[in-house]
Write a protein that holds these residues in place. Structure first.
Motif, PDB file in Angstrom:
ATOM      1  N   ASP A 113       3.084 -10.630  61.644  1.00 58.36           N
ATOM      2  CA  ASP A 113       1.726 -10.925  62.101  1.00 58.36           C
ATOM      3  C   ASP A 113       1.024 -11.821  61.089  1.00 58.36           C
ATOM      4  OD1 ASP A 113       1.704  -9.316  64.474  1.00 58.36           O
ATOM      5  OD2 ASP A 113       1.575  -7.543  63.186  1.00 58.36           O
ATOM      6  N   SER A 114       0.035 -12.538  61.554  1.00 58.95           N
ATOM      7  CA  SER A 114      -0.798 -13.357  60.679  1.00 58.95           C
ATOM      8  C   SER A 114      -2.051 -12.570  60.326  1.00 58.95           C
ATOM      9  CB  SER A 114      -1.176 -14.662  61.378  1.00 58.95           C
ATOM     10  OG  SER A 114      -1.961 -15.459  60.523  1.00 58.95           O
ATOM     11  N   PRO A 115      -2.463 -12.584  59.047  1.00 54.53           N
ATOM     12  CA  PRO A 115      -3.652 -11.825  58.653  1.00 54.53           C
ATOM     13  C   PRO A 115      -4.956 -12.550  58.975  1.00 54.53           C
ATOM     14  CG  PRO A 115      -2.699 -12.874  56.749  1.00 54.53           C
ATOM     15  CD  PRO A 115      -1.766 -13.161  57.904  1.00 54.53           C
ATOM     16  N   GLY A 116      -4.897 -13.720  59.568  1.00 56.54           N
ATOM     17  CA  GLY A 116      -6.102 -14.485  59.901  1.00 56.54           C
ATOM     18  C   GLY A 116      -5.717 -15.884  60.319  1.00 56.54           C
ATOM     19  N   GLU A 117      -6.702 -16.776  60.406  1.00 56.78           N
ATOM     20  CA  GLU A 117      -6.404 -18.163  60.725  1.00 56.78           C
ATOM     21  C   GLU A 117      -5.547 -18.740  59.606  1.00 56.78           C
ATOM     22  OE1 GLU A 117      -9.690 -20.573  62.372  1.00 56.78           O
ATOM     23  OE2 GLU A 117     -10.869 -18.770  61.927  1.00 56.78           O
ATOM     24  N   ALA A 118      -4.515 -19.516  59.985  1.00 57.08           N
ATOM     25  CA  ALA A 118      -3.581 -19.982  58.956  1.00 57.08           C
ATOM     26  C   ALA A 118      -2.931 -21.300  59.358  1.00 57.08           C
ATOM     27  CB  ALA A 118      -2.510 -18.922  58.708  1.00 57.08           C
ATOM     28  N   THR A 119      -2.581 -22.057  58.330  1.00 57.86           N
ATOM     29  CA  THR A 119      -1.830 -23.303  58.509  1.00 57.86           C
ATOM     30  C   THR A 119      -0.722 -23.371  57.474  1.00 57.86           C
ATOM     31  OG1 THR A 119      -3.260 -24.578  57.016  1.00 57.86           O
ATOM     32  CG2 THR A 119      -3.828 -24.602  59.372  1.00 57.86           C
ATOM     33  N   LEU A 120       0.275 -24.188  57.784  1.00 57.47           N
ATOM     34  CA  LEU A 120       1.354 -24.502  56.843  1.00 57.47           C
ATOM     35  C   LEU A 120       1.369 -26.012  56.658  1.00 57.47           C
ATOM     36  CD1 LEU A 120       4.536 -22.552  58.033  1.00 57.47           C
ATOM     37  CD2 LEU A 120       3.253 -22.208  55.931  1.00 57.47           C
ATOM     38  N   GLY A 129       5.751 -17.952  71.864  1.00 60.83           N
ATOM     39  CA  GLY A 129       6.545 -18.618  72.881  1.00 60.83           C
ATOM     40  C   GLY A 129       6.765 -20.103  72.634  1.00 60.83           C
ATOM     41  N   HIS A 130       6.377 -20.587  71.451  1.00 63.11           N
ATOM     42  CA  HIS A 130       6.525 -22.006  71.123  1.00 63.11           C
ATOM     43  C   HIS A 130       7.221 -22.165  69.777  1.00 63.11           C
ATOM     44  CE1 HIS A 130       3.767 -23.031  74.376  1.00 63.11           C
ATOM     45  NE2 HIS A 130       2.998 -22.044  73.947  1.00 63.11           N
ATOM     46  N   THR A 131       7.795 -23.338  69.547  1.00 62.63           N
ATOM     47  CA  THR A 131       8.341 -23.683  68.240  1.00 62.63           C
ATOM     48  C   THR A 131       7.826 -25.057  67.844  1.00 62.63           C
ATOM     49  OG1 THR A 131      10.337 -24.716  69.121  1.00 62.63           O
ATOM     50  CG2 THR A 131      10.473 -22.366  68.590  1.00 62.63           C
ATOM     51  N   ALA A 132       7.722 -25.278  66.535  1.00 67.00           N
ATOM     52  CA  ALA A 132       7.322 -26.579  66.008  1.00 67.00           C
ATOM     53  C   ALA A 132       8.105 -26.818  64.736  1.00 67.00           C
ATOM     54  CB  ALA A 132       5.827 -26.618  65.730  1.00 67.00           C
ATOM     55  N   ASP A 133       8.719 -27.991  64.660  1.00 72.87           N
ATOM     56  CA  ASP A 133       9.415 -28.400  63.444  1.00 72.87           C
ATOM     57  C   ASP A 133       8.475 -29.275  62.627  1.00 72.87           C
ATOM     58  OD1 ASP A 133      11.553 -27.105  64.548  1.00 72.87           O
ATOM     59  OD2 ASP A 133      12.789 -28.886  64.813  1.00 72.87           O
ATOM     60  N   GLY A 134       8.588 -29.173  61.319  1.00 73.72           N
ATOM     61  CA  GLY A 134       7.740 -29.979  60.456  1.00 73.72           C
ATOM     62  C   GLY A 134       8.502 -30.485  59.257  1.00 73.72           C
ATOM     63  N   GLY A 135       8.086 -31.658  58.796  1.00 72.83           N
ATOM     64  CA  GLY A 135       8.645 -32.277  57.605  1.00 72.83           C
ATOM     65  C   GLY A 135       7.525 -32.637  56.653  1.00 72.83           C
ATOM     66  N   GLY A 186       4.466 -33.749  54.775  1.00 71.57           N
ATOM     67  CA  GLY A 186       3.209 -34.302  55.247  1.00 71.57           C
ATOM     68  C   GLY A 186       2.706 -33.702  56.541  1.00 71.57           C
ATOM     69  N   ASP A 187       3.542 -32.924  57.241  1.00 62.60           N
ATOM     70  CA  ASP A 187       3.109 -32.308  58.499  1.00 62.60           C
ATOM     71  C   ASP A 187       2.279 -31.057  58.240  1.00 62.60           C
ATOM     72  OD1 ASP A 187       4.406 -34.224  60.006  1.00 62.60           O
ATOM     73  OD2 ASP A 187       6.183 -32.987  60.349  1.00 62.60           O
ATOM     74  N   LEU A 188       1.288 -30.848  59.098  1.00 56.66           N
ATOM     75  CA  LEU A 188       0.455 -29.660  59.061  1.00 56.66           C
ATOM     76  C   LEU A 188       0.706 -28.888  60.350  1.00 56.66           C
ATOM     77  CD1 LEU A 188      -1.798 -28.169  57.466  1.00 56.66           C
ATOM     78  CD2 LEU A 188      -3.420 -29.328  58.991  1.00 56.66           C
ATOM     79  N   LEU A 189       1.185 -27.653  60.213  1.00 55.32           N
ATOM     80  CA  LEU A 189       1.487 -26.797  61.358  1.00 55.32           C
ATOM     81  C   LEU A 189       0.449 -25.684  61.433  1.00 55.32           C
ATOM     82  CD1 LEU A 189       5.341 -26.421  60.796  1.00 55.32           C
ATOM     83  CD2 LEU A 189       4.157 -28.121  62.201  1.00 55.32           C
ATOM     84  N   VAL A 190      -0.138 -25.505  62.605  1.00 59.71           N
ATOM     85  CA  VAL A 190      -1.100 -24.426  62.801  1.00 59.71           C
ATOM     86  C   VAL A 190      -0.327 -23.179  63.202  1.00 59.71           C
ATOM     87  CG1 VAL A 190      -3.084 -23.624  64.135  1.00 59.71           C
ATOM     88  CG2 VAL A 190      -2.906 -26.045  63.463  1.00 59.71           C
ATOM     89  N   ILE A 191      -0.512 -22.122  62.453  1.00 56.22           N
ATOM     90  CA  ILE A 191       0.195 -20.867  62.727  1.00 56.22           C
ATOM     91  C   ILE A 191      -0.500 -20.177  63.897  1.00 56.22           C
ATOM     92  CG2 ILE A 191       0.795 -18.592  61.799  1.00 56.22           C
ATOM     93  CD1 ILE A 191       1.014 -19.962  59.050  1.00 56.22           C
ATOM     94  N   PRO A 192       0.267 -19.796  64.918  1.00 54.28           N
ATOM     95  CA  PRO A 192      -0.354 -19.179  66.102  1.00 54.28           C
ATOM     96  C   PRO A 192      -0.924 -17.800  65.776  1.00 54.28           C
ATOM     97  CG  PRO A 192       2.028 -19.005  66.237  1.00 54.28           C
ATOM     98  CD  PRO A 192       1.728 -19.862  65.029  1.00 54.28           C
ATOM     99  N   ASP A 193      -1.913 -17.416  66.563  1.00 53.36           N
ATOM    100  CA  ASP A 193      -2.495 -16.082  66.442  1.00 53.36           C
ATOM    101  C   ASP A 193      -1.605 -15.113  67.216  1.00 53.36           C
ATOM    102  OD1 ASP A 193      -4.182 -13.995  65.847  1.00 53.36           O
ATOM    103  OD2 ASP A 193      -5.624 -14.485  67.420  1.00 53.36           O
TER     104      ASP A 193
END
Length: 110
Positions: free
Chosen positions: A54-61, A74-80, A82-89
């Motif tokens: 679980d995520s403890p709050g709003e989060a990004t990677l 239900g989704h996936t996102a690849d990042g390299g 410089g990419d900013l990925l929003v962690i789902p709630d």
């Protein structure tokens, strides 16, 4: 005011991760469990993962080095780099597709 050299810090954590059976290393840079904002550097060697949690709050990677796959809700996102990925709630997992370093930013609900 504090300043950190992220490249130097990442080099250190890649060295630590290579010496760990888990193939990972992490360090909280800003905040902590008792603060609203937390920023943590996380290094995962290729093939290592953080299982669904679980995520403890709003989060990004923010991907600093390598490539990762974030899966959740239900989704996936690849990042390299410089990419900013929003962690789902939602419950989510993270996998290193190659040796990778990310900056996890979490803002917990007040």
């Amino acid at each position: 005011m504090d300043a950190l050299s992220l490249p130097t810090l990442l080099d250190h954590h890649f060295d630590v991760a290579r010496g760990q059976a888990s193939g990972r290393s992490a360090q909280t840079l800003v905040g902590g469990r008792d603060r609203l904002l937390r920023q943590t550097v996380l290094v995962l060697l290729a093939g290592q993962r953080l299982d669904e949690h679980d995520s403890p709050g709003e989060a990004t990677l923010q991907v600093l080095r390598g490539r990762v796959r974030l899966a959740g809700g239900g989704h996936t996102a690849d990042g390299g780099p410089g990419d900013l990925l929003v962690i789902p709630d939602a419950r989510h997992s993270l996998e290193a597709l190659e040796d990778a370093a990310v900056l996890l930013t979490v803002a917990k609900a007040a």
